[in-house]
Design a protein around this motif. Structure first.
Motif: not given
Length: 164
Positions: A76-82, A95-101
């Motif tokens: 699994h991979a956890l993320f925050r979303y907006e 984990q890797d501080k990556s941001k994705h649109e």
């Protein structure tokens, strides 16, 4: 009206009709309220060792999880979303501080026993299409609810995957 004026009027009418039609097509009923607070799966697993993708995003707190899993093994991979309106969001993976649109289209549908369909584009993980059912809503304020939804998925009778 001269010929040029008629052509310009026809072009303006055609452009207005096309823009109106595009607006109808592009707003296919996607809704952020449908997206969050729900368990989404790529498909029903074919057997105990079939790995599937799932995604869940809590409504009460902007946290989500991509999970690739079979009955016996998973990651699994956890993320925050907006959220960005009813068809976009930004994901942040701590984990890797990556941001994705990411663009999404979450909507009611009727596909082989599923009540909702989700299309994702731009996500660095998971599948492009997911499905959900009405009873797969998740109360983010109750951690046991998420665990219960995942357990119910484990007990789901095996079926053929939905057609795209």
């Amino acid at each position: 009206m001269n010929r040029m004026a008629k052509m310009m009027t026809a072009a303006a009418v055609a452009l207005a009709a096309a823009a109106g039609g595009y607006g109808l097509l592009s707003s296919r009923g996607s809704d952020a309220k449908t997206l969050v607070g729900r368990l989404w799966i790529e498909r029903i697993p074919r057997d105990d060792t079939d790995q599937i993708e799932l995604i869940v995003m809590l409504a009460d707190e902007p946290i989500g999880m991509f999970r690739r899993t079979s009955r016996y093994e998973g990651s699994h991979a956890l993320f925050r979303y907006e959220l960005r309106g009813n068809d976009g969001m930004q994901l942040l993976f701590p984990q890797d501080k990556s941001k994705h649109e990411v663009a999404f289209d979450a909507r009611p549908c009727d596909v082989k026993g599923f009540d909702y369909c989700l299309d994702l584009s731009g996500a660095p993980r998971g599948a492009a299409k997911y499905y959900s059912r009405k009873e797969w809503e998740i109360d983010g304020s109750d951690p046991a609810a998420l665990e219960g939804a995942l357990r119910a998925l484990d007990e789901e009778p095996l079926a053929t995957p939905p057609e795209p």
